[in-house]
Motif scaffolding. Structure first.
Motif, PDB file in Angstrom:
ATOM      1  N   VAL A 100       1.066  -1.075  -0.089  1.00 19.25           N
ATOM      2  CA  VAL A 100      -0.446  -0.522  -0.053  1.00 19.25           C
ATOM      3  C   VAL A 100       1.030   0.898  -0.094  1.00 19.25           C
ATOM      4  O   VAL A 100       1.600   1.486   0.676  1.00 19.25           O
ATOM      5  CB  VAL A 100      -0.541  -0.273   0.896  1.00 19.25           C
ATOM      6  N   TYR A 101       0.876   1.767  -0.998  1.00 19.97           N
ATOM      7  CA  TYR A 101       1.710   3.331  -1.216  1.00 19.97           C
ATOM      8  C   TYR A 101       0.762   4.278  -0.413  1.00 19.97           C
ATOM      9  O   TYR A 101      -0.584   4.800  -0.969  1.00 19.97           O
ATOM     10  CB  TYR A 101       1.534   3.634  -2.599  1.00 19.97           C
ATOM     11  N   TYR A 102       1.646   5.670   0.603  1.00 21.67           N
ATOM     12  CA  TYR A 102       1.163   6.308   1.036  1.00 21.67           C
ATOM     13  C   TYR A 102       1.252   8.063   0.954  1.00 21.67           C
ATOM     14  O   TYR A 102       2.608   7.563   0.084  1.00 21.67           O
ATOM     15  CB  TYR A 102       1.304   6.456   2.590  1.00 21.67           C
ATOM     16  N   CYS A 103       1.126   9.047  -0.264  1.00 19.66           N
ATOM     17  CA  CYS A 103       1.800  10.248  -0.514  1.00 19.66           C
ATOM     18  C   CYS A 103       0.926  11.011   0.967  1.00 19.66           C
ATOM     19  O   CYS A 103       0.820  10.729   2.087  1.00 19.66           O
ATOM     20  CB  CYS A 103       0.882  10.687  -1.526  1.00 19.66           C
ATOM     21  N   ALA A 104       2.802  11.883   1.562  1.00 28.24           N
ATOM     22  CA  ALA A 104       2.316  12.690   2.190  1.00 28.24           C
ATOM     23  C   ALA A 104       3.047  13.791   1.921  1.00 28.24           C
ATOM     24  O   ALA A 104       4.301  14.324   1.298  1.00 28.24           O
ATOM     25  CB  ALA A 104       3.828  11.813   3.788  1.00 28.24           C
ATOM     26  N   ALA A 105       2.979  14.980   3.148  1.00 27.48           N
ATOM     27  CA  ALA A 105       3.094  16.410   2.872  1.00 27.48           C
ATOM     28  C   ALA A 105       4.325  16.681   4.620  1.00 27.48           C
ATOM     29  O   ALA A 105       3.538  16.520   5.520  1.00 27.48           O
ATOM     30  CB  ALA A 105       2.422  17.330   3.259  1.00 27.48           C
ATOM     31  N   SER A 106       5.091  16.849   4.003  1.00 29.25           N
ATOM     32  CA  SER A 106       6.005  17.639   5.560  1.00 29.25           C
ATOM     33  C   SER A 106       5.817  19.165   5.610  1.00 29.25           C
ATOM     34  O   SER A 106       5.518  19.495   4.363  1.00 29.25           O
ATOM     35  CB  SER A 106       7.163  17.430   5.005  1.00 29.25           C
ATOM     36  N   LEU A 107       5.986  19.212   6.464  1.00 25.37           N
ATOM     37  CA  LEU A 107       6.449  21.329   6.866  1.00 25.37           C
ATOM     38  C   LEU A 107       7.260  21.730   6.318  1.00 25.37           C
ATOM     39  O   LEU A 107       7.588  22.572   6.620  1.00 25.37           O
ATOM     40  CB  LEU A 107       6.346  21.770   8.139  1.00 25.37           C
TER      41      LEU A 107
END
Length: 124
Positions: free
Chosen positions: A93-100
């Motif tokens: 399962v692939y997840y995208c994510a955002a960092s600050l």
């Protein structure tokens, strides 16, 4: 608040290609690094790829280097993961994510917003 909605993924034969997309809403992510992670059954979520806020810098896990490409379109608030030469061990399962952060960080704990996940299955 940022919402990340993923699309793409599915079932592909070994050697094939897929492209994942991750569209952000609620707030622009153009100042943030974006990343992709994956989690296989019974395994920890692991880093796959990251891209800096302006796309000028990228990082990849050794296992995908040369096969996967991360890119972003800040005008569309969207990040992509092009996956070529897929192998059965890429199944996850692939997840995208955002960092600050603005830099293309690889640490999972530096990412604060996450997509819903999408299944990628590579058959042999």
């Amino acid at each position: 608040q940022v919402q990340l909605v993923q699309s793409g993924g599915g079932l592909v034969q070994a050697g094939g290609s897929l492209r994942l997309s991750c569209a952000a809403s609620g707030r622009t992510v153009s100042n943030y690094a974006m990343g992709w992670f994956r989690q296989a059954p019974q395994k920890e979520r692991e880093f796959v790829a990251a891209i800096s806020w302006n796309g000028g810098s990228t990082n990849y896990a050794n296992s995908v280097k040369g096969r996967f490409t991360i890119s972003r379109d800040n005008a569309k608030n969207t990040v992509y993961l092009q996956m070529n030469s897929l192998k059965p061990e890429d199944t996850a399962v692939y997840y995208c994510a955002a960092s600050l952060r603005g830099a293309a960080v690889t640490e999972r704990n530096l990412y604060v917003y996450w997509g819903q996940g999408t299944q990628v299955t590579v058959s042999s």
